[in-house]
Design a protein around this motif. Sequence first.
Motif, mmCIF file in Angstrom:
data_model
loop_
_atom_site.group_PDB
_atom_site.id
_atom_site.type_symbol
_atom_site.label_atom_id
_atom_site.label_comp_id
_atom_site.label_asym_id
_atom_site.label_seq_id
_atom_site.Cartn_x
_atom_site.Cartn_y
_atom_site.Cartn_z
ATOM 1 N N GLY A 58 0.827 -1.137 0.005
ATOM 2 C CA GLY A 58 -0.075 0.009 0.171
ATOM 3 C C GLY A 58 0.810 1.315 0.028
ATOM 4 N N GLY A 59 1.964 1.167 -0.517
ATOM 5 C CA GLY A 59 3.106 2.414 -0.498
ATOM 6 C C GLY A 59 2.189 3.485 -1.242
ATOM 7 N N GLN A 60 1.687 3.086 -2.547
ATOM 8 C CA GLN A 60 1.331 4.250 -3.174
ATOM 9 C C GLN A 60 -0.136 5.051 -2.455
ATOM 10 N N GLU A 61 -1.017 4.253 -1.566
ATOM 11 C CA GLU A 61 -2.001 4.803 -1.080
ATOM 12 C C GLU A 61 -1.389 5.711 -0.147
ATOM 13 N N TRP A 62 -0.196 5.169 0.675
ATOM 14 C CA TRP A 62 0.430 6.069 1.810
ATOM 15 C C TRP A 62 0.740 7.476 1.200
ATOM 16 N N VAL A 63 1.355 7.355 -0.199
ATOM 17 C CA VAL A 63 1.760 8.496 -0.545
ATOM 18 C C VAL A 63 0.536 9.510 -0.892
ATOM 19 N N GLU A 64 -0.412 8.816 -1.721
ATOM 20 C CA GLU A 64 -1.451 9.682 -2.029
ATOM 21 C C GLU A 64 -2.338 10.271 -0.768
ATOM 22 N N GLU A 65 -2.434 9.710 0.336
ATOM 23 C CA GLU A 65 -3.046 10.105 1.458
ATOM 24 C C GLU A 65 -2.488 11.625 1.880
ATOM 25 N N ARG A 66 -1.020 11.603 1.729
ATOM 26 C CA ARG A 66 -0.380 12.787 2.144
ATOM 27 C C ARG A 66 -0.445 13.741 0.887
ATOM 28 N N VAL A 67 -0.504 13.383 -0.150
ATOM 29 C CA VAL A 67 -0.843 14.392 -1.342
ATOM 30 C C VAL A 67 -2.091 14.967 -1.219
ATOM 31 N N ALA A 68 -2.964 14.317 -0.827
ATOM 32 C CA ALA A 68 -4.355 14.937 -0.797
ATOM 33 C C ALA A 68 -4.578 15.865 0.343
ATOM 34 N N LYS A 69 -3.497 15.643 1.456
ATOM 35 C CA LYS A 69 -3.626 16.543 2.536
ATOM 36 C C LYS A 69 -2.645 17.826 2.446
ATOM 37 N N TYR A 70 -1.532 17.356 1.837
ATOM 38 C CA TYR A 70 -0.509 18.350 1.675
ATOM 39 C C TYR A 70 0.078 19.033 0.367
ATOM 40 N N GLY A 71 -0.460 18.325 -0.596
ATOM 41 C CA GLY A 71 -0.074 18.570 -1.976
ATOM 42 C C GLY A 71 1.042 17.906 -2.711
ATOM 43 N N HIS A 72 1.242 18.027 -3.868
ATOM 44 C CA HIS A 72 2.339 17.119 -4.515
ATOM 45 C C HIS A 72 3.681 17.166 -4.027
ATOM 46 N N ILE A 73 4.048 18.226 -3.362
ATOM 47 C CA ILE A 73 5.428 18.287 -2.513
ATOM 48 C C ILE A 73 4.981 18.070 -0.988
#
Length: 401
Positions: A58-73
């Motif tokens: 679920g590495g991708q989902e882990w990243v997507e959760e933070r992108v949704a919250k903080y942005g692409h960086i």
Amino acid sequence: MSTLPVLIVVSVITLLFLYKLVRKHKGDSTNNFPNGSMGFLPVIGESLSFIKAQKANGGQEWVEERVAKYGHIFKTSLMGSPTVFITGRAGTKFVLGAETEVLAPRQPVTIAAIMGKHNLFEVAGTKRYKPLRRAMMSFLKPDILQGHIKRMDSMVKARIDKETKGKETITTISFMKKLTFHVACQILFGITDDPTEQALYEEFGHCFEAMWSAPFNFPGTTFRKGIQARKRIVKTMSPIMEKRKDQIKKGTLNPMNDVLSCILSLETEAAENGDQEEPITMNEVIDNFVALMIASHDSSAAVLTWIIWKLAKDREIYDNVVRDEKKQRKQQGGGETDGLTWGDVAKMKYTWRVVQEVMRVIPPFFGSFRTSIKDTSYGGYDIPKGWQVVNQTFIARLETI
């Protein structure tokens, strides 16, 4: 009641409190860091949640959760290092296109500890990079590898027959890991002894687990088990390497037999040519053996597993791949042959496209890891010297391919 446990608890709480104050103070400085969370605990940061996600695929989902919250960086803390994640195509272009004097290829501390500090990924940008890369590429050139296709075809058939005999089902990922490890041992490293191969397979299993673990070298931890396994790998391979080195010097072993012999031959070549270049060391040979074994077999096993998954799910693609294979058989005469050649494989164009598309939408690597060599910036945010930089391009979800 002993006061020692109480003192330990108070000390830990005090350190955490001071850490929070220092981190908050740094956030008030002139640095413009990306949004994100560095986690509650020093050093650990968000490592535990990241490791848990990786193990559950679920590495991708882990990243997507933070992108949704903080942005692409966004910023975080992984494997003991403050980290900036940069996602998307533009981010990929920035990270992969940056000069090594700005962003150098560096693995997380856990991966670097298992692979060794002298592996090719860690020495990029140094004077040791070129000779080590030259040794590897002298064997890994397409024209050299193409000559091993027939042998690989025979090895794969024999291993499939052996593992499936008397069984109705097998676990794909487990089988593919054993298969690719077997091929890597024989073709890349010239290890043909079955007991040695089996021992190395078990030890590398501990190493793979340790690479994505919390960086705590304490008894009983996954990381410690990986470090101990690496030591046993070194103990197993050292006499094998010394013997080959001696054979190369005597001229009884062709350095082009495998990539390990190619690397070992560097010292001999330097001595014969009066080269002023610093000879390769056994530590460098060991580190690059471990790194190449990890890079060659684990990612290949993942790709092969996803290809099998895709063929099992999509009947049309499966039928087209079978048709591609039958067409090639027909061109060969319709019967059993002595084995595939590079020319045969190159003609199976539809099968090639299936493999390439699977790798495009399901990359075998989580992302690209770099370390900031000097203060830099991207997207309006500061990236301080020494921070880890991770690039990940989002990929299609499995249900859509």
